[in-house]
Motif scaffolding. Structure first.
Motif, PDB file in Angstrom:
ATOM      1  N   TYR A 170     -25.281  12.635   0.511  1.00  0.00           N
ATOM      2  CA  TYR A 170     -24.923  12.989  -0.859  1.00  0.00           C
ATOM      3  C   TYR A 170     -26.147  13.338  -1.698  1.00  0.00           C
ATOM      4  O   TYR A 170     -27.288  13.014  -1.355  1.00  0.00           O
ATOM      5  CB  TYR A 170     -24.162  11.838  -1.521  1.00  0.00           C
ATOM      6  N   VAL A 171     -25.867  14.018  -2.814  1.00  0.00           N
ATOM      7  CA  VAL A 171     -26.886  14.340  -3.811  1.00  0.00           C
ATOM      8  C   VAL A 171     -26.567  13.537  -5.068  1.00  0.00           C
ATOM      9  O   VAL A 171     -25.451  13.621  -5.578  1.00  0.00           O
ATOM     10  CB  VAL A 171     -26.894  15.851  -4.136  1.00  0.00           C
ATOM     11  N   PRO A 172     -27.509  12.743  -5.577  1.00  0.00           N
ATOM     12  CA  PRO A 172     -27.245  11.940  -6.780  1.00  0.00           C
ATOM     13  C   PRO A 172     -26.822  12.818  -7.960  1.00  0.00           C
ATOM     14  O   PRO A 172     -27.216  13.981  -8.067  1.00  0.00           O
ATOM     15  CB  PRO A 172     -28.599  11.272  -7.061  1.00  0.00           C
ATOM     16  N   GLY A 192     -20.039  14.212  -5.125  1.00  0.00           N
ATOM     17  CA  GLY A 192     -20.677  13.125  -4.398  1.00  0.00           C
ATOM     18  C   GLY A 192     -20.267  11.766  -4.931  1.00  0.00           C
ATOM     19  O   GLY A 192     -20.051  10.820  -4.163  1.00  0.00           O
ATOM     20  N   HIS A 193     -20.143  11.644  -6.253  1.00  0.00           N
ATOM     21  CA  HIS A 193     -19.717  10.382  -6.867  1.00  0.00           C
ATOM     22  C   HIS A 193     -18.286  10.041  -6.460  1.00  0.00           C
ATOM     23  O   HIS A 193     -17.981   8.880  -6.150  1.00  0.00           O
ATOM     24  CB  HIS A 193     -19.814  10.498  -8.385  1.00  0.00           C
ATOM     25  N   ARG A 194     -17.410  11.043  -6.431  1.00  0.00           N
ATOM     26  CA  ARG A 194     -16.015  10.807  -6.048  1.00  0.00           C
ATOM     27  C   ARG A 194     -15.924  10.348  -4.590  1.00  0.00           C
ATOM     28  O   ARG A 194     -15.183   9.411  -4.262  1.00  0.00           O
ATOM     29  CB  ARG A 194     -15.201  12.084  -6.246  1.00  0.00           C
ATOM     30  N   VAL A 198     -29.871  12.457   0.168  1.00  0.00           N
ATOM     31  CA  VAL A 198     -30.674  13.554   0.717  1.00  0.00           C
ATOM     32  C   VAL A 198     -31.790  13.975  -0.230  1.00  0.00           C
ATOM     33  O   VAL A 198     -32.752  14.621   0.190  1.00  0.00           O
ATOM     34  CB  VAL A 198     -29.790  14.766   1.063  1.00  0.00           C
ATOM     35  N   ALA A 199     -31.677  13.608  -1.519  1.00  0.00           N
ATOM     36  CA  ALA A 199     -32.757  13.929  -2.454  1.00  0.00           C
ATOM     37  C   ALA A 199     -34.006  13.116  -2.126  1.00  0.00           C
ATOM     38  O   ALA A 199     -35.137  13.586  -2.298  1.00  0.00           O
ATOM     39  CB  ALA A 199     -32.312  13.661  -3.892  1.00  0.00           C
ATOM     40  N   LYS A 200     -33.802  11.887  -1.645  1.00  0.00           N
ATOM     41  CA  LYS A 200     -34.927  11.026  -1.264  1.00  0.00           C
ATOM     42  C   LYS A 200     -35.292  11.196   0.208  1.00  0.00           C
ATOM     43  O   LYS A 200     -36.464  11.124   0.571  1.00  0.00           O
ATOM     44  CB  LYS A 200     -34.582   9.563  -1.545  1.00  0.00           C
ATOM     45  N   GLU A 201     -34.293  11.395   1.045  1.00  0.00           N
ATOM     46  CA  GLU A 201     -34.522  11.467   2.488  1.00  0.00           C
ATOM     47  C   GLU A 201     -34.495  12.921   2.970  1.00  0.00           C
ATOM     48  O   GLU A 201     -33.672  13.314   3.795  1.00  0.00           O
ATOM     49  CB  GLU A 201     -33.456  10.637   3.218  1.00  0.00           C
ATOM     50  N   LEU A 247     -24.039  20.089  -0.047  1.00  0.00           N
ATOM     51  CA  LEU A 247     -24.210  19.102  -1.111  1.00  0.00           C
ATOM     52  C   LEU A 247     -23.428  17.824  -0.832  1.00  0.00           C
ATOM     53  O   LEU A 247     -23.810  16.758  -1.277  1.00  0.00           O
ATOM     54  CB  LEU A 247     -23.762  19.711  -2.446  1.00  0.00           C
ATOM     55  N   ALA A 248     -22.329  17.933  -0.113  1.00  0.00           N
ATOM     56  CA  ALA A 248     -21.517  16.747   0.211  1.00  0.00           C
ATOM     57  C   ALA A 248     -21.070  16.868   1.657  1.00  0.00           C
ATOM     58  O   ALA A 248     -19.974  17.329   1.951  1.00  0.00           O
ATOM     59  CB  ALA A 248     -20.321  16.642  -0.721  1.00  0.00           C
ATOM     60  N   THR A 249     -21.946  16.474   2.575  1.00  0.00           N
ATOM     61  CA  THR A 249     -21.672  16.579   4.004  1.00  0.00           C
ATOM     62  C   THR A 249     -21.265  15.212   4.549  1.00  0.00           C
ATOM     63  O   THR A 249     -21.915  14.209   4.267  1.00  0.00           O
ATOM     64  CB  THR A 249     -22.918  17.086   4.753  1.00  0.00           C
TER      65      THR A 249
END
Length: 482
Positions: free
Chosen positions: A43-45, A50-52, A76-79, A91-93
């Protein structure tokens, strides 16, 4: 011992938030080895979808306690390194890793609820027999139910039906062999029924040519109303539709003509259910501002209809102020037959646009200037809000000054965000395109010039200095001739 120590250092204990693992590059392999089935949400923050999905994961994880399925998430933003290693681009895999196999995961459809996740896991591990249900409850449900009526449960039609059910976990599916059901709706065997509150929405006759993909298109299209309002709740459903041709009605919901226009739009939609998705947008709704900005529609221009294909994003405009069923259907038919002409948006022609060293082009002047067979035209396609684009402006002015003595050369620029470009511009923006003189190719990106002007400031300066030197040489030659 050393190998084991290194492995332990790499695979640190998996931190958990509730029942969902928080995975990183350091503990991903350990989680794979430990769990027979690992369902991972990349997910992407701050992403709405992604939140859902994260909320759905939390609910499903609680239900799956004690099972062999473990749920996990990766930011994925951090990793970024882990995402790159696993080739995660969406964006939502969501992927299901089985028996520690890191390289052959199963892709999971984006779920709407925790029940969707549970349904998908159950269906992919089961068989068509799991879909046999009590239709008395399904028929009375307000939710759409997809019912397969088959004469033989071992027929290949049933497997196609079941494969579609796996890919659509948010939809209720059922299989029946009850002759009373099919008699009630006046149909024959090997047919798929879409039911809602005992009402038959649509029927689909299975044939040897029917594929899973064809059945999914049928179900997802008729799952929606003929016309869908664009809202925050329906946006994902609209954009994920397998129907890529979209008809968009921009209209003011509070206007006196809304009901009549919507009725005509709905009437036309019935004829193109599997070919064009019909969507209407309320121009008086502030939250639709980005949608209107994308299609460059201003509220006072409504009502109007646009057609767009989500593959190439080329837009077509209904060339009529009359919005009745006949006119809308004729427009849709001309679009499908390839006879409709793209809508060319253009800014007004700026006053004195050709008096400055850098010519400011718009949609209405691009073709006339760029395709002049007697001139070589160099055009910068830019985005005004792009820092990379703005960084080129001073150099573009300097280039134009260096070449202003050349009557056969034009240096120009055009705002790609405010003018539709009816040509292929390779890559993103900013982009440089050379329109050669002497009836050369329609558009040609010149690698040498692109390199000189795009690779670095030093290379750009060298090109400009070379242009100045060439102009000075020609000036000296003219003096000698005189």
């Amino acid at each position: 011992l050393r190998v084991e120590t290194l492995r332990q250092a790499e695979d640190k204990p998996s931190p958990e938030d509730g029942d969902v693992l928080q995975l990183k590059k350091g503990n991903f392999n350990r989680a794979l080895r430990k769990n027979k089935q690992l369902l991972v949400h990349f997910y992407v923050p701050l992403s709405g979808e992604g939140h859902r999905i994260s909320a759905a994961f939390e609910g499903a994880a609680a239900e799956l306690q004690g099972s062999e399925v473990k749920l996990a998430v990766v930011d994925v933003a951090k990793e970024k390194d882990l995402a790159k290693e696993l080739n995660v681009t969406g964006l939502a895999t969501i992927r299901l890793y089985l028996a520690g196999d890191k390289h052959n995961p199963v892709t999971c459809p984006a779920p709407h609820t925790s029940a969707s996740i549970l349904a998908w896991l159950k269906r992919r591990a089961g068989s068509a027999a799991d879909l046999i249900a009590d239709l008395s409850q399904s028929e009375s449900s307000e939710e759409l139910t997809v019912v397969g009526f088959f004469k033989e449960l071992d027929h290949e039609y049933v497997q196609v039906f079941y494969d579609a059910a796996v890919d659509l976990p948010d939809v209720n599916f059922a299989v029946t062999q009850n002759n009373e059901v099919i008699t009630k709706y006046g149909l024959t065997h090997d047919v798929v029924l879409l039911l809602k509150q005992s009402k038959l929405i649509q029927a689909y006759k299975m044939t040897p040519q029917t594929s899973k993909e064809m059945l999914i298109v049928f179900i997802t299209v008729y799952q929606m109303d003929p016309v869908t309002e664009y809202t925050g709740q329906t946006a994902t459903q609209i954009l994920s539709s397998p129907v890529l041709n979209h008809a968009l009605l921009f209209v003011n919901k509070s206007s006196a003509a809304f009901k009549e226009i919507h009725s005509a739009f709905n009437g036309a939609a019935e004829s193109y259910r599997l070919k064009i998705l019909f969507v209407w947008v309320d121009v008086d709704e502030p939250r639709n501002g980005r949608m209107m900005e994308y299609f460059r529609v201003r509220s006072f221009e409504a009502p109007l209809i646009r057609l767009v294909n989500l593959t190439d994003h080329v837009t077509y405009h209904l060339p009529s102020d009359t919005l009745d069923v006949h006119t809308i259907k004729a427009f849709c038919q001309s679009y499908l037959e390839g006879e409709a002409k793209p809508k060319m948006q253009s800014q007004p022609i700026p006053e004195g646009w050709d008096q400055r060293p850098v010519k400011e082009l718009v949609g209405m002047t691009l073709e006339k200037v760029g395709f002049n067979p007697d001139k070589t035209v160099f055009v910068l396609f830019y985005l005004p809000y792009s820092a990379a684009s703005r960084a080129l402006f001073p150099l573009w002015e300097e280039l134009a000054e260096a070449l202003k003595g050349r009557e056969d050369v034009v240096v120009a620029r055009i705002d790609a965000s405010a003018n539709d470009i009816n040509m292929s511009v390779q890559g993103g923006y900013p982009s440089l395109c050379l329109f050669p003189a002497l009836y050369a190719e329609r558009v040609r990106n010149t690698p040498v010039l692109l390199f000189c002007l795009m690779e670095s400031d030093e290379d750009r300066r060298k090109y400009i200095e070379a242009a100045k030197a060439e102009e000075a040489k020609k000036a000296n030659q003219s003096k000698d001739e005189l």
